[in-house]
Design a protein around this motif. Structure first.
Motif, PDB file in Angstrom:
ATOM      1  N   ALA A 152     -19.350  33.530 -12.372  1.00 13.62           N
ATOM      2  CA  ALA A 152     -19.722  32.044 -12.886  1.00 13.62           C
ATOM      3  C   ALA A 152     -20.906  31.593 -12.565  1.00 13.62           C
ATOM      4  O   ALA A 152     -21.493  32.205 -11.537  1.00 13.62           O
ATOM      5  CB  ALA A 152     -18.524  31.562 -12.391  1.00 13.62           C
ATOM      6  N   ASP A 153     -21.285  30.895 -13.111  1.00 13.81           N
ATOM      7  CA  ASP A 153     -22.491  30.004 -13.092  1.00 13.81           C
ATOM      8  C   ASP A 153     -22.126  28.525 -12.740  1.00 13.81           C
ATOM      9  O   ASP A 153     -21.307  28.056 -13.087  1.00 13.81           O
ATOM     10  CB  ASP A 153     -23.417  29.951 -14.544  1.00 13.81           C
ATOM     11  CG  ASP A 153     -23.993  31.263 -14.961  1.00 13.81           C
ATOM     12  OD1 ASP A 153     -24.389  31.998 -13.752  1.00 13.81           O
ATOM     13  OD2 ASP A 153     -23.883  31.531 -15.984  1.00 13.81           O
ATOM     14  N   VAL A 154     -22.827  28.451 -11.572  1.00 13.31           N
ATOM     15  CA  VAL A 154     -22.709  27.020 -11.122  1.00 13.31           C
ATOM     16  C   VAL A 154     -24.161  26.269 -10.786  1.00 13.31           C
ATOM     17  O   VAL A 154     -25.040  26.935 -10.656  1.00 13.31           O
ATOM     18  CB  VAL A 154     -21.826  26.787  -9.771  1.00 13.31           C
ATOM     19  CG1 VAL A 154     -20.570  27.232 -10.121  1.00 13.31           C
ATOM     20  CG2 VAL A 154     -22.489  27.817  -8.716  1.00 13.31           C
ATOM     21  N   LEU A 155     -24.052  25.027 -10.867  1.00 17.69           N
ATOM     22  CA  LEU A 155     -25.435  24.418 -10.727  1.00 17.69           C
ATOM     23  C   LEU A 155     -25.412  23.336  -9.723  1.00 17.69           C
ATOM     24  O   LEU A 155     -24.257  22.456  -9.840  1.00 17.69           O
ATOM     25  CB  LEU A 155     -25.794  23.663 -12.121  1.00 17.69           C
ATOM     26  CG  LEU A 155     -27.237  23.177 -12.021  1.00 17.69           C
ATOM     27  CD1 LEU A 155     -27.902  23.379 -13.150  1.00 17.69           C
ATOM     28  CD2 LEU A 155     -27.110  21.550 -11.994  1.00 17.69           C
ATOM     29  N   LEU A 156     -26.140  23.235  -8.696  1.00 19.03           N
ATOM     30  CA  LEU A 156     -26.313  22.315  -7.645  1.00 19.03           C
ATOM     31  C   LEU A 156     -27.417  21.228  -7.995  1.00 19.03           C
ATOM     32  O   LEU A 156     -28.384  21.674  -8.038  1.00 19.03           O
ATOM     33  CB  LEU A 156     -26.207  22.889  -6.159  1.00 19.03           C
ATOM     34  CG  LEU A 156     -25.390  23.904  -5.851  1.00 19.03           C
ATOM     35  CD1 LEU A 156     -25.661  24.327  -4.101  1.00 19.03           C
ATOM     36  CD2 LEU A 156     -24.065  23.116  -5.889  1.00 19.03           C
ATOM     37  N   PRO A 157     -26.916  20.209  -8.363  1.00 21.49           N
ATOM     38  CA  PRO A 157     -28.046  19.273  -9.060  1.00 21.49           C
ATOM     39  C   PRO A 157     -29.235  18.943  -8.008  1.00 21.49           C
ATOM     40  O   PRO A 157     -28.987  19.004  -6.763  1.00 21.49           O
ATOM     41  CB  PRO A 157     -27.251  17.959  -9.127  1.00 21.49           C
ATOM     42  CG  PRO A 157     -25.949  18.275  -9.209  1.00 21.49           C
ATOM     43  CD  PRO A 157     -25.619  19.389  -8.208  1.00 21.49           C
ATOM     44  N   ASN A 158     -30.108  18.263  -8.566  1.00 22.75           N
ATOM     45  CA  ASN A 158     -31.521  18.184  -7.901  1.00 22.75           C
ATOM     46  C   ASN A 158     -31.652  16.589  -7.722  1.00 22.75           C
ATOM     47  O   ASN A 158     -31.178  16.041  -8.559  1.00 22.75           O
ATOM     48  CB  ASN A 158     -32.823  18.397  -8.562  1.00 22.75           C
ATOM     49  CG  ASN A 158     -34.060  18.057  -8.077  1.00 22.75           C
ATOM     50  OD1 ASN A 158     -33.789  17.621  -6.913  1.00 22.75           O
ATOM     51  ND2 ASN A 158     -35.020  18.163  -8.864  1.00 22.75           N
ATOM     52  N   PRO A 159     -31.480  16.323  -6.312  1.00 25.75           N
ATOM     53  CA  PRO A 159     -31.250  14.934  -6.193  1.00 25.75           C
ATOM     54  C   PRO A 159     -32.387  13.791  -6.718  1.00 25.75           C
ATOM     55  O   PRO A 159     -31.978  12.850  -6.725  1.00 25.75           O
ATOM     56  CB  PRO A 159     -31.265  14.833  -4.488  1.00 25.75           C
ATOM     57  CG  PRO A 159     -30.982  16.063  -4.166  1.00 25.75           C
ATOM     58  CD  PRO A 159     -31.436  17.305  -5.260  1.00 25.75           C
ATOM     59  N   ASP A 160     -33.441  14.558  -7.014  1.00 28.79           N
ATOM     60  CA  ASP A 160     -34.744  13.660  -7.564  1.00 28.79           C
ATOM     61  C   ASP A 160     -34.666  13.976  -9.061  1.00 28.79           C
ATOM     62  O   ASP A 160     -35.606  13.575  -9.773  1.00 28.79           O
ATOM     63  CB  ASP A 160     -35.987  14.220  -6.833  1.00 28.79           C
ATOM     64  CG  ASP A 160     -36.039  13.895  -5.434  1.00 28.79           C
ATOM     65  OD1 ASP A 160     -35.247  12.763  -4.884  1.00 28.79           O
ATOM     66  OD2 ASP A 160     -36.439  14.609  -4.563  1.00 28.79           O
ATOM     67  N   GLY A 161     -33.564  14.425  -9.681  1.00 31.21           N
ATOM     68  CA  GLY A 161     -33.555  14.522 -11.101  1.00 31.21           C
ATOM     69  C   GLY A 161     -34.554  15.548 -11.689  1.00 31.21           C
ATOM     70  O   GLY A 161     -35.179  16.386 -10.920  1.00 31.21           O
ATOM     71  N   GLU A 162     -34.867  15.128 -12.791  1.00 32.18           N
ATOM     72  CA  GLU A 162     -35.712  16.177 -13.622  1.00 32.18           C
ATOM     73  C   GLU A 162     -37.177  16.218 -13.056  1.00 32.18           C
ATOM     74  O   GLU A 162     -37.791  17.474 -13.264  1.00 32.18           O
ATOM     75  CB  GLU A 162     -35.974  15.738 -15.024  1.00 32.18           C
ATOM     76  CG  GLU A 162     -36.792  16.492 -15.852  1.00 32.18           C
ATOM     77  CD  GLU A 162     -36.930  15.948 -17.327  1.00 32.18           C
ATOM     78  OE1 GLU A 162     -37.698  16.510 -18.217  1.00 32.18           O
ATOM     79  OE2 GLU A 162     -36.136  14.939 -17.664  1.00 32.18           O
ATOM     80  N   PHE A 163     -37.771  15.268 -12.320  1.00 26.74           N
ATOM     81  CA  PHE A 163     -39.122  15.154 -11.858  1.00 26.74           C
ATOM     82  C   PHE A 163     -39.281  15.496 -10.552  1.00 26.74           C
ATOM     83  O   PHE A 163     -40.481  15.580 -10.095  1.00 26.74           O
ATOM     84  CB  PHE A 163     -39.724  14.146 -12.538  1.00 26.74           C
ATOM     85  CG  PHE A 163     -39.857  13.520 -13.954  1.00 26.74           C
ATOM     86  CD1 PHE A 163     -40.490  14.434 -14.852  1.00 26.74           C
ATOM     87  CD2 PHE A 163     -38.791  12.776 -14.323  1.00 26.74           C
ATOM     88  CE1 PHE A 163     -40.371  14.274 -16.163  1.00 26.74           C
ATOM     89  CE2 PHE A 163     -38.810  12.517 -15.566  1.00 26.74           C
ATOM     90  CZ  PHE A 163     -39.616  13.159 -16.638  1.00 26.74           C
ATOM     91  N   GLY A 164     -38.261  15.745  -9.850  1.00 27.89           N
ATOM     92  CA  GLY A 164     -38.387  16.250  -8.350  1.00 27.89           C
ATOM     93  C   GLY A 164     -38.650  17.661  -8.248  1.00 27.89           C
ATOM     94  O   GLY A 164     -38.645  18.459  -9.137  1.00 27.89           O
ATOM     95  N   ASP A 165     -38.907  18.051  -7.018  1.00 38.00           N
ATOM     96  CA  ASP A 165     -39.371  19.567  -6.839  1.00 38.00           C
ATOM     97  C   ASP A 165     -38.012  20.323  -6.893  1.00 38.00           C
ATOM     98  O   ASP A 165     -36.748  19.820  -6.424  1.00 38.00           O
ATOM     99  CB  ASP A 165     -39.761  19.753  -5.215  1.00 38.00           C
ATOM    100  CG  ASP A 165     -41.325  19.030  -5.132  1.00 38.00           C
ATOM    101  OD1 ASP A 165     -41.865  18.940  -6.164  1.00 38.00           O
ATOM    102  OD2 ASP A 165     -41.443  18.593  -4.021  1.00 38.00           O
TER     103      ASP A 165
END
Length: 966
Positions: free
Chosen positions: A474-487
């Motif tokens: 399966a594919d899972v995604l751990l979100p970036n705390p800084d959103g689209e523009f974070g590292d």
């Protein structure tokens, strides 16, 4: 079309004499009366799509029904017209002509326009039995909605499919239908013994009265006209010619009839109404006052037969109780099992997700979602009603099932439409599953074991009513705390846990930045492809929390293993000089050449495989060479293999092409070796098959069939030079050496069962294979005295139909090119292979292993609803919706009750033993009542459940339904 008098696919040397008619046909039945007694049934057999696309045929259909309504209004003497036994034609019509719905309903209500009982006329082998249940449910519902009189007798009219499963009588009787009309399917032996009218019994003992149309569904087509088929615009009917036609039909039917009344079918494929028929019948009655000719529906014929008091033989006497796949007078065309196999794979995946995941989850949500709180007067519903969309998905699936559609034997545009419909059904179904998980978030799931950090939840569902272990990816995604523009987040070590403890997890790959787009959600983060072995409860789920740990990641690349192999407690796979060697460790049995891939030329068409004209029988084959065999660097439980195969680019081409066949090999727990093979096909006019050795020589096999297991016997291969008495049927078609399977097949010799399961690959054969070489195979048995199970992966042909094949010599349709039937696209498939002594894996264990492979667990990341405040107690992280104690029973369906607030449960017994079993559910259900196949609640028969459980009894080969309510 051969000539103006010869219809596509006609099985006659001329309009009167069927192939295979011999003096012996008449020996068992009395000579007919000199006078003619018959029921004349006007009809059109309407393939919604075939040699023209659907919309082209629909224009013609609309014109036909427009004219028909005018004719019925204008001529009271035109007594009856049968609209082909499929109610979908009414939908096709009123979508264009909604203003005519009331006229249509009036003619249906007064019995002059006959419809149903099916929604579509399907291929009967390629669709699941549950699809046939839903087909009849929808068709009978349409009949009721359109005003068919309640006392009108239902006739099971499916004139033209390529064979009829043995359980059809049980299906029909489950809906109160006691009659059946067919054209193809009777063998020469059965025809000689039983004639045209016979008792057909299902394995469970259900019986229908069946009529076999020896001369087709057109034995009175075009009465008095120059031909039964073709453009008859401006032609005038001649009563004398009509009388000659009826005498000829009587001479053909009468000796085999078994009843005095003849069924005279006045129609043909896409033929318009014969407006002159009442005048022709009046003329015939005047010229032959001793003749009795009634213009009526199919039901009138069976009423007349009943009135004659004829007694048909039953089981234990001489009744028929088997699949009807003979070809006494009409080609049976069994190679449609492997035509355009991509369609079959799509159907399998869609049916599986719809029946085994979406419907049970919809029932779970409907019964367990508490009302949502509201501060105003309006209260949101507890859970959206999934049934309308489930019905829509089923409609899309059913519209793919007509035999010229799912069989792959139409022009290319038809099958592009079919792929789109199947895609639509899958999109609806997958969205309903996701919506159910969104609904589950309104209460949320219980927290996992202490120590599991924040992360994402992965929902894993078991589609089978027994405890099972699955390997899931399966594919899972751990979100970036800084959103689209974070590292992008760094690579982290992942772990998984549920309410009971930690679940071992393996990361296959990762990427960042990655974007997840779901309904009104857009999230950036790092995506991980993970794998895990998960134990799941019966027809239930388990929710895993996937989270990042503080452990250091292991970034060291693994070195290639010098001697790659796979091994678990049951199996060992390795590569030797002989090929792929697979060992069953408990029995110590090794098969040193466990898998082959073979290609052979195919000079056939979309209906029938054919060896080239000058090839020997069996035809020559080429075997693939294993070029690469290495551990997957991302997952040491898998081997990546690559075969190469050089074959002619086309049948009459001097050019050659190389097929690069890529496969992932994995030991599927105790079940066997999972082979997932994909390749881009660049070869025309050929058949590619995967071969599995049985270790012995055998001519019999067992296949997963409709509500049963069926024994198949390998037929003798015949050549056109053989004596006529050796033919299985009429001289236009020889035996096919291929068989149909559902999810699996096996052989059993000396107590060892060799099995092959599949995901949408319904054709297999027992073959003898020669020694693998780089050239053509010589002697079929050279150096290899064992039988192999051959599963077809691809069959490439370029014509809808053509004459002169080695197996089928007559045409089966128009000679139209179908370049997309060459399948120059990604092809392949998934199979499971294995074997074991019966004392280690009995038939039930093997059946469950194959079923678990064919219908794997569904896994999906739980949607995130960040602002939702959970209401009520959280759901458990693990739950069983249904548990069947006796492992011999099979689940057919478990879905929301169509007309109430409960669930409809259907089980079947594929064995020859009566089975009594306890059935339990964790859903809040308190009562149950037996039902028929209509899934209707019976208040008078309702009984309380005992702690969510009740006891069922199923006789051998029986299918039974219960409705359960809160």
């Amino acid at each position: 079309m051969p000539n103006a008098q010869q219809p596509y696919g006609a099985t006659h040397t001329d309009a009167q004499q069927p192939y295979g008619a011999t003096p012996s046909d008449a020996t068992s039945f009395p000579a007919p009366d000199a006078r003619i007694r018959g029921i004349v049934v006007s009809h059109t057999h309407w393939d919604r799509a075939w040699y023209l696309p659907y919309q082209a045929f629909r224009v013609r259909l609309v014109r036909l029904i427009d004219r028909l309504l005018d004719l019925l209004d204008a001529d009271p003497g035109y007594a009856s017209f049968t609209l082909d036994g499929q109610t979908v034609l009414l939908e096709d019509y009123v979508e264009v002509r909604p203003d005519q719905a009331d006229r249509l309903r009036a003619r249906i209500a007064d019995g002059r326009l006959r419809i149903g009982p099916f929604y579509v006329l399907p291929d009967l082998f390629l669709a699941s039995m549950e699809s046939h249940v839903r087909n009849l449910q929808r068709g009978l519902s349409d009949m009721q909605a359109w005003g068919v009189p309640d006392d009108q007798r239902r006739v099971g009219y499916v004139p033209d499919p390529f064979g009829h499963p043995a359980q059809m009588p049980q299906l029909l009787r489950g809906f109160g239908v006691d009659t059946y009309v067919l054209t193809r399917g009777l063998s020469r032996a059965d025809k000689a013994a039983h004639g045209n009218l016979f008792a057909w019994q299902a394995p469970d003992g259900s019986q229908v009265t069946a009529f076999y149309g020896r001369d087709g569904y057109f034995n009175a087509g075009g009465l008095g006209l120059p031909s039964m088929y073709g453009r008859m615009d401006g032609a005038h009917a001649d009563v004398g010619k009509a009388a000659e036609q009826l005498r000829t039909t009587q001479a053909s039917l009468g000796p085999n009839q078994g009843a005095r009344t003849l069924l005279l079918l006045n129609g043909f494929d896409h033929m318009p109404e014969q407006a002159s028929l009442p005048a022709v019948l009046t003329g015939l009655r005047a010229a032959h006052p001793d003749w009795s000719l009634e213009h009526a529906g199919l039901d009138a014929f069976f009423d007349a037969v009943d009135g004659e008091g004829s007694r048909l033989p039953t089981r234990g006497e001489t009744g028929i109780h088997a699949d009807l796949i003979g070809n006494a007078d009409h080609p049976i065309l069994l190679s449609v099992y492997s035509t355009r196999l991509y369609l079959k794979r799509q159907l399998h995946a869609t049916e599986s997700l719809l029946l085994r995941v979406a419907e049970p989850m919809a029932a779970w949500m409907a019964l367990t979602t508490p009302p949502r709180p509201s501060s105003g007067a309006w209260r949101p519903p507890a859970a959206p009603d999934a049934r309308p969309h489930l019905d829509l998905a089923w409609r899309e699936v059913l519209r793919c099932l007509p035999h010229d559609d799912i069989c792959g034997c139409s022009v290319d545009a038809v099958h592009r439409d079919g792929e789109a419909r199947m895609r639509h059904a899958g999109e609806i179904t997958r969205t309903l599953v996701t919506e159910a998980l969104e609904g589950a978030q309104h209460t949320g799931f219980a927290e996992p074991v202490r120590g599991a950090g924040e992360g994402t939840d992965l929902f894993v569902f078991n589609p089978h009513p027994w405890t099972e272990r699955f390997r899931i990816e399966a594919d899972v995604l751990l979100p970036n705390p800084d959103g689209e523009f974070g590292d992008p987040p760094p690579v982290q070590t992942l772990a998984a846990a549920d309410s009971e403890g930690v679940v071992p997890l393996h990361v296959l790959s990762t990427e960042a930045p990655a974007f997840r787009s779901r309904y009104v959600e857009s999230t950036w983060g790092r995506r991980y492809r993970i794998a895990a072995d998960v134990d799941l409860p019966p027809l239930g789920y388990r929710v895993l929390r996937v989270f990042a740990t503080t452990e250091a990641t292991d970034s060291a690349a693994s070195d290639p293993h010098p001697d790659p192999s796979l091994e678990n407690d049951t199996w060992r796979l390795e590569h030797t000089k002989a090929g792929l060697s697979l060992t069953h460790k408990p029995s110590g049995t090794t098969r040193p050449d466990a898998l082959r891939i073979a290609w052979e030329p195919d000079a056939g068409d979309s209906y029938s495989y054919s060896p080239p004209p000058d090839a020997p029988l069996p035809p020559p084959a080429r075997y693939a060479h294993l070029a690469d065999f290495a551990l997957d660097p991302a997952d040491d439980t898998r081997i990546i293999a690559r075969w190469q195969l050089d074959v002619p680019a086309a049948l009459d081409s001097d050019e050659w092409t190389r097929l690069d066949l890529h496969a992932t090999l994995r030991l599927d727990h105790a079940r066997g070796l999972h082979v997932s093979l994909r390749y881009h096909n660049t070869a025309k006019d050929g058949r590619l098959r995967l071969l599995v050795p049985t270790g012995s020589h055998t001519r019999t096999s067992t296949a997963d069939a409709h509500w049963r297991l069926a024994e198949r016997r390998r037929p003798d291969l015949l050549t056109p030079g053989d004596a006529p008495e050796r033919y299985a049927g009429y001289p236009g078609e020889l035996n096919y050496d291929t068989h149909h399977q559902g999810d699996f097949c096996w052989t059993e010799v000396d107590g060892v069962r060799t099995y092959v399961a599949n995901r949408g690959l319904p054709e297999y054969a027992l073959v003898d294979a020669g020694t693998p070489t780089d050239g053509w195979r010589g002697d079929a048995l050279a150096g290899d005295d064992q039988t192999w199970i051959a599963v077809t992966l691809c069959r490439s042909v370029g014509w809808l139909s053509k004459k002169g094949g080695r197996i089928r010599r007559v045409g089966a349709g128009p000679q139209v090119p179908t370049p997309e039937a060459q399948c120059l696209r990604e092809m392949g498939g998934d199979v499971l292979i294995g074997w074991a002594p019966d004392d280690q894996m009995d038939a039930t264990t093997v059946r469950r292993a194959c079923r678990a492979f064919s219908h794997p667990a569904h896994s999906e990341e739980v949607p995130l609803l960040p602002h939702l405040e959970p209401t009520g107690p959280p759901r458990p992280r693990q739950l069983s919706l249904l548990d069947i104690a006796d492992e011999r029973l099979e689940l057919a369906s478990f879905r929301p009750e169509p007309g109430g607030d409960g669930v409809a449960l259907r089980l079947y017994n594929p064995t020859d033993d009566a089975v009594t079993s306890r059935v339990a559910t964790a859903l809040p259900l308190a009562r149950c009542a037996p039902s028929d196949l209509n899934d209707v609640w019976d208040e008078q028969a309702a009984q309380p459940l005992d702690g969510g459980a009740f006891t069922v009894r199923l006789e051998p080969f029986a299918c039974r339904t219960w409705v359960l309510r809160p």
